[in-house]
Design an enzyme around this catalytic site. Structure first.
Site, mmCIF file in Angstrom:
data_model
loop_
_atom_site.group_PDB
_atom_site.id
_atom_site.type_symbol
_atom_site.label_atom_id
_atom_site.label_comp_id
_atom_site.label_asym_id
_atom_site.label_seq_id
_atom_site.Cartn_x
_atom_site.Cartn_y
_atom_site.Cartn_z
ATOM 1 N N HIS A 1 30.203 -62.988 -59.847
ATOM 2 C CA HIS A 1 30.990 -62.204 -60.796
ATOM 3 C C HIS A 1 32.467 -62.210 -60.379
ATOM 4 O O HIS A 1 32.784 -62.220 -59.197
ATOM 5 C CB HIS A 1 30.490 -60.760 -60.853
ATOM 6 N N ASP B 1 25.134 -63.741 -54.961
ATOM 7 C CA ASP B 1 24.384 -63.720 -56.215
ATOM 8 C C ASP B 1 24.573 -64.990 -57.028
ATOM 9 O O ASP B 1 24.040 -65.102 -58.136
ATOM 10 C CB ASP B 1 24.747 -62.486 -57.057
ATOM 11 N N HIS C 1 34.642 -55.155 -57.546
ATOM 12 C CA HIS C 1 34.877 -54.710 -58.931
ATOM 13 C C HIS C 1 35.660 -53.391 -58.986
ATOM 14 O O HIS C 1 36.222 -53.055 -60.036
ATOM 15 C CB HIS C 1 33.555 -54.503 -59.670
#
Length: 690
Positions: free
Chosen positions: A190, A281, A148
């Site tokens: 993500h 995740d 990120h």
């Protein structure tokens, strides 16, 4: 692949693969005092699992190495490099929380700088050794994660972009090693927004990310993770996003993506190395991911990638926050790197209908760049699909953990009992499928129904005929229903009839959307009024509930010069969690957002930002003291949002007429202020600058 040797009978045998493992406890020095999901236990759990299976004895153990500034500067700005380098110095010690609040989902402490340098340097180290041929492949067990982190700012638990640094290092600094094309596969749940931006115009990097997106509503949010983001200029066609429309995607969905998008395009790209942003995740039972990929699923995804670049694969840890599934998934992957064959299993599931829809959209968006995507997938393939029912499941955890099991017949019997309440329920929200004929309900109604029928499945662990285990987490509602708190309200919930919409369901005048209500619809045990030294203000400019106009926020920092009127309701912690869900428009969850550990620690922390609802406006739970020895808590925005309101990045706006009237009625009906005083109070909060 590794070289060969000759056995005593003259048969040529493959030599054991040289797999590097890099782990260093110094990366545990980066931690948050709160019960943060990105904590040192993550890498400890992986290392302990690998040791317990003797994996470390079969690998080349490497020491961590700090990154050099010049290598980090290949993808990050000088100001960002200097910032992370110095953030752990004493001069910032008393300001870490305030500085971190300026960023999105970040914390700092005295070990952050060292851990960030070690994480980035370690991925560079293993990538270089694989490129040289000293290792066949490697796994860097590092933290903090990186995908990120953008060129000029940290975000999403990430300080430096570890994978991007290593990728740029090989392509730009070590050209003599012959690594000219790199496939970066990001299977973290993500979207890898930072990595994408760093190579968006670079045809040497094929960036592939499969992630929950939910039309921009899942972290990190926005359009960056959309399938229309295909690259730019020379990089056009080299950026591939597969954005899930819903949670609960599992092995079948991911393998469909591998077979019909990633593997075909990887064959055409023919990379010299594969670097994996290996977040776990999306694994079963992860508290942030909400997907259901099993260790077996990860092992198959990785084994398919082993066919490329002669097996030159570097894995760098990203996310993964359920320690059990994180460790089991990492173990399954390292076993594949070592050449162990995954245990053959039957998936016994088809992809979701939405999965096929996303795959077709991705292929169409890229068809101009990759001719292999020109043809549509055959109907006989896409017709094989599963309905979306949000029951958490684990596919093959039992391979790595012993535990009591029941038979598949027990499971089928349990399903027979719990599925009955779902009969005649029809869901019409764009993602769920019709079960049978019946009255239309909202997706929120569906979620409540699921919560009711799932309870008989709690604590059930099932071993079916294919050695796949389905595990359900223990019920949290019964525990939290015994705990009382004071929920302090400062907006429309000051009016009791409005607040009861969140408990009993329904709506009052002025509201444009009906509330579902809580699972426990018992009214508050009592209520009272108190004043607090905090600032009431109005921000944002539209809500689905009230329409145009700002809504109320409470400044998270106290100020003796400010005075806010709050109505306190005595409700259970279970009900507070349901209110949190409705306030933040969360579509689904499998556990509490704010649990007992949070309640026990919030008096010291003063506020807790809830990662699972970071996209919501009221994800910051704020502690205001005690009343009758019970904690008083509310929900509001973070200081990061306050800064954005001040700067104009987020809009500030006076409340609309209907919303303002509800606030005024709440103050007057509660005998707190006269009508004139209430009007003046709301008007001042609407016009006074932050």
């Amino acid at each position: 692949m590794g070289s060969s040797k000759t056995a005593s009978d003259g048969v040529l045998l493959p030599e054991r693969r040289r797999v590097g493992l890099l782990y260093d406890e110094r990366m545990c020095k980066h931690f948050d005092a709160t019960d943060h999901p990105e904590n040192p236990n993550r890498i400890l759990a992986i290392w302990n699992k690998l040791e317990s299976f003797g994996i470390h004895q079969r690998c080349v153990i490497l020491n961590a190495k700090e990154a050099e500034d010049k290598h980090i500067a290949l993808v990050h700005t000088k100001s960002h490099v200097d910032f992370i380098k110095n953030i752990s110095s004493q001069k910032f010690g008393s300001k870490w929380d305030r500085i971190a609040a300026r960023f999105n989902s970040i914390y700092f402490n005295e070990g952050s700088s060292e851990a960030a340098y070690l994480a980035a340097g370690s991925v560079v180290e293993v990538a270089e050794k694989v490129a040289k041929g000293e290792l066949d492949s490697a796994f860097a067990i590092v933290r903090p994660p990186g995908h990120h982190a953008e060129a000029n700012e940290p975000m999403g638990f990430c300080l430096y972009n570890n994978v991007a640094i290593a990728t740029s290092f090989l392509l730009n600094e070590r050209t003599e090693l012959g690594i000219k094309k790199i496939l970066v596969v990001d299977w973290d749940v993500h979207h890898g927004n930072g990595t994408q931006k760093m190579f968006y115009k670079d045809s040497r990097v094929l960036f592939f990310s499969v992630h929950r997106h939910e039309f921009g509503c899942f972290y990190p949010g926005g359009d960056d993770g959309s399938y229309v983001m295909i690259g730019e200029g020379p990089g056009a066609g080299y950026n591939i996003n597969v954005p899930w429309e819903n949670r609960s995607c599992g092995d079948a969905d991911y393998l469909a993506v591998w077979d019909h998008i990633l593997i075909p395009v990887a064959k055409a790209f023919d990379p010299d190395m594969v670097i994996i942003s290996a977040g776990f995740d999306a694994a079963v039972n992860d508290p942030l991911g909400g997907c259901c990929v099993s260790p077996y699923g990860y092992s198959i995804m990785l084994s398919k990638l082993m066919e490329f670049a002669e097996g030159k694969i570097v894995m760098a840890l990203e996310g993964g926050y359920n320690l059990k599934s994180l460790a089991n998934s990492a173990l399954a992957c390292v076993q594949v790197l070592l050449g162990d064959k995954p245990i053959v299993r039957s998936l016994q599931a088809d992809p979701f209908e939405s999965t096929w829809r996303v795959l077709e959209a991705v292929r169409e968006a890229l068809s101009a760049f990759w001719p292999i995507f020109a043809k549509k997938l055959p109907e006989e393939l896409t017709s094989k699909r599963t309905s979306l029912i949000l029951i958490p499941c684990s596919d093959s955890e039992d391979e790595y953990d012993n535990g009591p099991n029941t038979t598949s017949e027990d499971y089928e019997a349990a399903i027979e009992h719990v599925i009955e309440p779902l009969q005649n329920l029809e869901v019409d929200d764009g993602h769920c499928t019709e079960l049978t004929n019946g009255p239309n309900t909202t997706s929120e109604d569906y979620e409540v129904a699921i919560e009711h029928v799932i309870e008989p499945l709690q604590n059930l662990k099932v071993e079916n005929g294919h050695d796949q285990t389905i595990a359900f987490s223990s019920s949290w509602r019964s525990e939290l229903s015994k705990i009382d708190i004071w929920y302090a309200t400062y907006g429309s919930n000051m009016r009791e009839s409005r607040f009861l919409c969140y408990i009993e369901g329904g709506q009052v005048e002025g509201m444009q959307k009906q509330c579902v209500g809580s699972v426990d619809k018992s009214p508050p045990k009592e209520s009272c009024w108190r004043t607090f030294p905090h600032r009431l203000f109005f921000a944002r400019d539209y809500t689905a509930t009230w329409g145009p106009g700002g809504v109320a926020f409470l400044h998270p920092e106290s100020n003796s010069e400010d005075k806010a009127y709050l109505r306190l309701y005595r409700i259970t912690l279970e009900q507070f969690n349901d209110v949190l869900v409705q306030e933040n428009i969360l579509s689904s969850r499998t556990g509490p957002l704010f649990g007992l550990k949070d309640l026990q620690s919030i008096e010291d922390k003063k506020c807790i930002s809830i990662e699972a609802i970071k996209k919501g406006w009221y994800h910051n739970v704020l502690y205001l003291g005690k009343e009758d020895d019970l904690p008083v808590i509310t929900m509001t925005c973070t200081l990061y949002s306050v800064d954005n309101f001040k700067s104009g990045k987020f809009p500030m706006c006076a409340p609309g007429r209907g919303y303002a009237n509800t606030l005024i009625k709440g103050l007057v009906e509660g005998n707190r202020l006269s009508n004139e005083e209430a009007v003046a109070y709301i008007e001042e909060a609407s016009t006074k600058k932050l």
